[in-house]
Design a protein around this motif. Structure first.
Motif, PDB file in Angstrom:
ATOM      1  N   VAL A 152      50.484  46.817  16.860  1.00  7.92           N
ATOM      2  CA  VAL A 152      49.492  46.787  15.787  1.00  7.92           C
ATOM      3  C   VAL A 152      48.579  48.012  15.835  1.00  7.92           C
ATOM      4  O   VAL A 152      48.079  48.467  14.820  1.00  7.92           O
ATOM      5  N   ILE A 211      46.952  39.508  14.494  1.00 12.02           N
ATOM      6  CA  ILE A 211      46.335  38.641  15.500  1.00 12.02           C
ATOM      7  C   ILE A 211      46.594  37.185  15.143  1.00 12.02           C
ATOM      8  O   ILE A 211      46.925  36.365  15.990  1.00 12.02           O
ATOM      9  N   LEU A 268      57.044  37.283  27.914  1.00 17.54           N
ATOM     10  CA  LEU A 268      55.676  37.811  27.913  1.00 17.54           C
ATOM     11  C   LEU A 268      55.681  39.298  27.596  1.00 17.54           C
ATOM     12  O   LEU A 268      54.826  39.806  26.876  1.00 17.54           O
ATOM     13  N   SER A 317      45.535  44.234  11.028  1.00 21.07           N
ATOM     14  CA  SER A 317      45.084  43.785  12.344  1.00 21.07           C
ATOM     15  C   SER A 317      44.746  42.308  12.304  1.00 21.07           C
ATOM     16  O   SER A 317      45.126  41.553  13.206  1.00 21.07           O
ATOM     17  N   ALA A 318      44.050  41.862  11.251  1.00 24.78           N
ATOM     18  CA  ALA A 318      43.721  40.437  11.147  1.00 24.78           C
ATOM     19  C   ALA A 318      44.996  39.612  11.033  1.00 24.78           C
ATOM     20  O   ALA A 318      45.163  38.585  11.692  1.00 24.78           O
ATOM     21  N   ALA A 327      44.601  43.877  26.076  1.00 25.56           N
ATOM     22  CA  ALA A 327      44.878  45.031  25.230  1.00 25.56           C
ATOM     23  C   ALA A 327      45.361  44.609  23.850  1.00 25.56           C
ATOM     24  O   ALA A 327      45.042  45.234  22.848  1.00 25.56           O
ATOM     25  N   GLY A 328      46.130  43.504  23.794  1.00 17.70           N
ATOM     26  CA  GLY A 328      46.737  43.128  22.525  1.00 17.70           C
ATOM     27  C   GLY A 328      45.853  42.307  21.616  1.00 17.70           C
ATOM     28  O   GLY A 328      46.012  42.354  20.409  1.00 17.70           O
ATOM     29  N   PHE A 366      38.735  46.002  15.258  1.00 23.59           N
ATOM     30  CA  PHE A 366      38.526  45.408  13.940  1.00 23.59           C
ATOM     31  C   PHE A 366      37.044  45.436  13.585  1.00 23.59           C
ATOM     32  O   PHE A 366      36.648  45.865  12.500  1.00 23.59           O
ATOM     33  N   GLU A 376      50.456  36.272  15.624  1.00 22.85           N
ATOM     34  CA  GLU A 376      50.912  36.370  17.004  1.00 22.85           C
ATOM     35  C   GLU A 376      50.808  35.031  17.721  1.00 22.85           C
ATOM     36  O   GLU A 376      51.691  34.641  18.475  1.00 22.85           O
ATOM     37  N   VAL A 408      42.005  44.568  20.013  1.00 21.14           N
ATOM     38  CA  VAL A 408      42.244  44.673  18.568  1.00 21.14           C
ATOM     39  C   VAL A 408      41.062  44.083  17.814  1.00 21.14           C
ATOM     40  O   VAL A 408      40.613  44.623  16.799  1.00 21.14           O
ATOM     41  N   ALA A 410      51.167  41.162  32.851  1.00 14.45           N
ATOM     42  CA  ALA A 410      51.660  40.892  31.489  1.00 14.45           C
ATOM     43  C   ALA A 410      50.560  40.341  30.609  1.00 14.45           C
ATOM     44  O   ALA A 410      50.391  40.782  29.465  1.00 14.45           O
ATOM     45  N   SER A 451      52.434  43.054  20.495  1.00 19.33           N
ATOM     46  CA  SER A 451      51.017  42.998  20.145  1.00 19.33           C
ATOM     47  C   SER A 451      50.377  44.380  20.271  1.00 19.33           C
ATOM     48  O   SER A 451      49.351  44.647  19.660  1.00 19.33           O
ATOM     49  N   MET A 452      50.991  45.291  21.049  1.00 16.31           N
ATOM     50  CA  MET A 452      50.464  46.656  21.094  1.00 16.31           C
ATOM     51  C   MET A 452      50.873  47.444  19.856  1.00 16.31           C
ATOM     52  O   MET A 452      50.277  48.459  19.519  1.00 16.31           O
ATOM     53  N   ILE A 501      48.040  42.916  29.364  1.00 13.59           N
ATOM     54  CA  ILE A 501      48.445  43.629  28.149  1.00 13.59           C
ATOM     55  C   ILE A 501      48.382  42.700  26.945  1.00 13.59           C
ATOM     56  O   ILE A 501      47.848  43.053  25.895  1.00 13.59           O
ATOM     57  N   LEU A 502      48.902  41.495  27.114  1.00 12.82           N
ATOM     58  CA  LEU A 502      49.020  40.569  25.985  1.00 12.82           C
ATOM     59  C   LEU A 502      47.645  40.145  25.467  1.00 12.82           C
ATOM     60  O   LEU A 502      47.385  40.204  24.267  1.00 12.82           O
ATOM     61  N   LEU A 520      56.110  39.751  23.868  1.00  8.33           N
ATOM     62  CA  LEU A 520      54.876  39.429  23.143  1.00  8.33           C
ATOM     63  C   LEU A 520      53.837  40.512  23.371  1.00  8.33           C
ATOM     64  O   LEU A 520      53.112  40.903  22.454  1.00  8.33           O
ATOM     65  N   GLY A 521      53.776  41.034  24.613  1.00 10.93           N
ATOM     66  CA  GLY A 521      52.802  42.085  24.924  1.00 10.93           C
ATOM     67  C   GLY A 521      53.076  43.360  24.166  1.00 10.93           C
ATOM     68  O   GLY A 521      52.181  43.928  23.541  1.00 10.93           O
TER      69      GLY A 521
END
Lengths: 170, 328, 104
Positions: free
Chosen positions: B131, B158, B121, B154-155, A62-63, A71, B161, A67, A55, B128-129, A58-59, B124-125
C-alpha cells in the motif's frame, strides 16, 4: 559468519533511520524513516530467533500502524515545523536530559548491573523457539489472562477512537 | 547450504521472475481481448497474430516516453514509490508453491522459491507493505487527485486486509500450519474450497479490493479522480505501477489456489500444469468481474468491508474453531 | 543458528541508542505527530531489548511481552491519532505548544 555482518547492517540502518525520524522537518519523511527503523528491527528479530515477532512487526507495525500514521499526516496536511535546531532554552534542556539518560543506560549495559541471573552466553535453544506454534502455546496457557485483558483494551480503544472522530458530540 | 541448493534457488528465482515479466503482457492482452469480446468488440488485432504483440509494443512505447517529474513533487519519494508495489509483489511470490517436490539428478527440489514456516504471515506482511507505493505515489505527486486516490486506497486496504487475514486464519485453524506447501499437501483428497466456501468468498472479495481492481478500483476511479494515484506518473514509473497491479493479481490468485483450490493437485496432468491452469482461470475471473460489475461508491465500499465482510469472516472463524475444537 | 555470535550487550547498546533518540524527539520536537512517532521509536527500542533478553535466556516470555507492547501501541495510536484529528479540527494546529489551555 553472516550474523555479525547482518547485525551491523541492521543496527546502523536502524540508528540512521531513527535520527532521520527525529530530525526531519517533513512529517511524511519522518513516518517513512520510522518504517525503515521498524523493518531494520524486524531483521534483528529474525537474527534473535523471533520469526513470529518479526513477521507481526512488519504486518502490524509497518503495515497497519504506520499506514494509519501516514493517513493522518496526509489528511491533516501539517506544514513543516519552524527551523528545528534554533537555539532555545527548552531544547537545550531536552538534549541535556536525553544525554543524561543515555549515559545512564550506557552504564547499565556496560557494567552489566541489571543482568543478574542472565546467562553469560546465550543458552542452547529448545526446538521451535520463536515459532508461531510455540508462541501460541505459551500465549494461550501462561499468558491467557493478560491476552484477554488486551482484547478488552483494544475494544475500548476502538470505541474511543470512533467517539472522538465523530464530528458532532451529541 | 550446499551448491545444489544455491543453483536450484537461483534457477527457481529466475524462472519465476521471467514468468511474471513475460506473463504480465500476456494477461494484459487476454484482458483486452476478453473484455473486447464481452463488450461486442474484437479487441487488439493489429500487432502480431491475434494482436498478441500489442502489449509488448505498448511496453516499448512506455520505455521511450519522456520521464516527467512534476514541479513541486517530492523527487526522492516520487522516484521510489513506483518500485515499492513491484518489490512487495515479488517478495510475496517467493513463498507460493507452484509444483510438487521433483527429483533432479538425485536431489529433491521443492518447486517453490522458499518454504518458510510463517509463509501466510509473510504474504500478509508483504502485501500490507504494498500500500505504501500507492499512498506515497499519491502524496509525492503534490497534486489534488493523486492525493485523494492515495488516501482512498490506504483506508480501503487497511479495511480489507483485516477480513482477508481472518478468512485465511480459518483455514490455518483447520490445517494447523502456516506453511503454504503443507497446506497444499493436506488438500490431496479434498480441496478446502468445500469446507471453507465462505472463507474463500471473503478472501477473493478482499483480494480484489487489495489489488485495486474493478469493481473496487476506487484508488484510480477515472470518472472521479482523473487516474487516481498515478495521474502524474509517466513512462517507466507508470509501467511499474501497471506491472505491480498484474503481479499482485498473480499473488492473490496464487494464494487462493494454494489455500483453497488444492495448489498443484489435479488428475492426469503434471502438477505445474495444473497450477498454471488454475492461475489462468483465476485471472480470467478477474477480467470477467471487471467486465460485469460497475464500480462501487466509496461509502458503499467502506460499509461493505466493515459491516459485511469483517463480521462474516469473524463468524466463519468462530464456527470453524468450534467445529475443529469439538471434533479434535 | 544455535549460537549467538553477537553479544547481548551489542543489542542492548542499539536499544539504548534508539531509546535516547526517541527521547530527544519527544523533548525537542513540537509537532504532536512527530512526538507520537518518537514514542513509537522508544517502544521499539524496548522491544528490541526484550527480544534480545528472551534469546539470551532461551525463554519466550520476552517475545510474548513484545506482542503485548504492540497491541498497546496499536490502541495508543488509534486513540492518539483520533485525539489529534479532533484537536486539528478545532484549532488548525498540531503544535503541542499552542494547545495548552483547558478551554476550547
Amino acid at each position: 559468519m553472516l550474523e555479525p555482518v547482518l547485525f551491523a547492517l541492521f543496527s546502523v540502518s536502524a540508528v540512521v533511520f531513527a535520527f532521520n525520524v527525529v530530525f526531519r522537518r517533513n512529517a511524511v519523511h519522518c513516518a517513512l524513516h520510522l518504517v525503515g527503523v521498524l523493518l531494520s528491527l524486524s531483521g534483528m528479530f529474525v537474527l534473535l530467533n523471533a520469526q513470529f515477532i518479526a513477521a507481526i512487526q512488519i504486518l502490524i507495525y509497518a503495515g497497519a500502524i504506520m499506514v494509519l500514521f501516514l493517513f493522518v499526516v496526509m489528511l491533516l496536511n501539517v506544514k513543516g515545523e519552524a527551523p528545528l535546531l534554533t537555539p532555545g532554552a527548552w531544547k537545550g534542556f531536552g538534549f541535556f536530559f536525553a544525554l543524561i539518560v543515555f549515559v545512564e543506560l550506557l552504564y547499565i549495559v556496560l557494567s552489566q548491573g541489571g543482568t543478574e541471573g542472565t546467562p553469560a552466553a546465550a543458552v542452547p535453544l529448545p526446538p521451535g523457539f520463536g515459532s508461531p506454534a510455540e508462541i501460541g502455546r505459551i500465549l494461550y496457557s501462561t499468558w491467557l489472562f493478560p491476552f484477554e485483558v488486551t482484547s478488552i483494551l483494544l475494544l475500548i480503544a476502538v470505541i474511543g477512537a470512533v467517539v472522538l472522530a465523530k464530528r458532532k458530540f451529541a | 547450504m550446499d551448491a545444489t541448493f544455491l543453483i536450484a534457488s537461483a534457477v527457481k528465482v529466475l524462472v519465476v521472475l521471467g514468468f511474471v515479466l513475460l506473463g504480465v503482457p500476456l494477461i494484459v492482452w487476454m484482458e483486452r481481448k476478453v473484455i473486447g469480446h464481452m463488450q461486442d468488440r474484437i479487441g487488439p488485432q493489429r500487432v502480431g497474430p491475434f494482436g498478441l504483440l500489442q502489449t509488448i509494443a505498448d511496453g516499448i512505447k512506455l520505455f521511450f516516453k519522456e520521464d516527467i517529474v512534476p514541479d513541486g513533487a517530492d523527487r526522492v519519494v516520487f522516484i521510489i514509490a513506483p518500485a515499492l508495489p513491484v518489490i512487495t509483489a515479488f517478495l510475496a511470490l517467493a513463498v507460493i508453491p507452484f509444483g510438487d517436490t521433483v527429483r533432479v539428478a538425485g536431489h529433491d527440489i521443492p518447486l517453490q522459491i522458499t518454504d518458510v514456516n510463517i509463509a501466510v504471515l509473510w504474504i500478509l506482511g508483504t502485501t500490507s507493505m504494498g500500500v505504501y507505493g500507492i499512498v506515497l505515489g499519491g502524496w509525492a505527486s503534490n497534486s489534488k487527485y493523486p492525493l485523494l486516490g492515495g488516501l482512498r486506497s490506504s483506508a480501503q486496504m487497511i479495511s480489507y486486509e483485516l477480513a482477508q487475514g481472518i478468512s485465511l486464519v480459518s483455514v490455518i485453524v483447520m490445517t494447523g500450519t502456516l506453511s503454504l506447501a503443507s497446506i497444499v499437501r493436506q488438500q490431496e483428497h479434498l480441496w478446502f474450497i468445500v469446507p471453507q466456501f465462505f472463507a474463500f468468498v471473503i478472501y477473493i472479495l478482499c483480494g480484489i479490493a487489495e489489488t485495486n481492481r474493478a469493481p473496487f478500483d476506487l484508488a484510480e476511479a477515472e470518472t472521479e479522480l482523473v487516474a487516481g494515484f498515478h495521474t502524474e506518473f509517466s513512462s517507466m514509473k507508470f509501467a511499474l505501477y501497471f506491472l505491480a497491479e498484474y503481479a499482485n493479481m498473480m499473488v492473490v490468485s496464487g494464494i487462493a489456489i494454494s489455500v483453497f483450490f488444492g495448489g498443484w493437485h489435479g488428475p492426469f496432468l503434471p502438477p505445474v500444469v495444473w497450477f498454471l491452469i488454475k492461475l489462468s482461470l483465476f485471472l480470467f475471473f478477474y477480467v470477467w468481474l471487471r467486465a460485469t460489475f460497475p464500480r462501487l461508491r466509496y461509502d458503499q465500499l467502506m460499509a461493505f468491508g466493515w459491516k459485511v465482510l469483517l463480521p462474516a469472516s469473524l463468524l466463519n472463524l468462530t464456527v470453524t474453531a468450534l467445529v475443529v475444537g469439538l471434533t479434535a | 543458528m544455535q549460537t549467538l555470535s553477537v553479544p547481548l550487550e551489542a543489542y542492548q547498546l542499539v536499544a539504548a541508542l534508539l531509546f535516547t533518540i526517541g527521547l530527544i524527539g519527544v523533548l525537542v520536537r513540537r509537532s504532536a505527530l512527530i512526538i507520537f512517532m518518537s514514542i513509537e521509536l522508544m517502544l521499539n527500542a524496548v522491544n528490541l531489548s526484550f527480544v534480545a533478553f528472551s534469546r539470551q535466556h532461551g525463554q519466550m516470555d520476552g517475545q510474548i511481552f513484545v506482542f503485548f507492547v504492540m497491541s498497546v501501541a496499536a490502541a495508543e495510536v488509534a486513540v492518539g491519532l483520533a485525539i489529534l484529528v479532533a484537536i486539528f479540527r478545532n484549532r488548525e494546529t498540531a503544535n503541542v505548544d499552542e494547545v495548552h489551555l483547558l478551554k476550547g
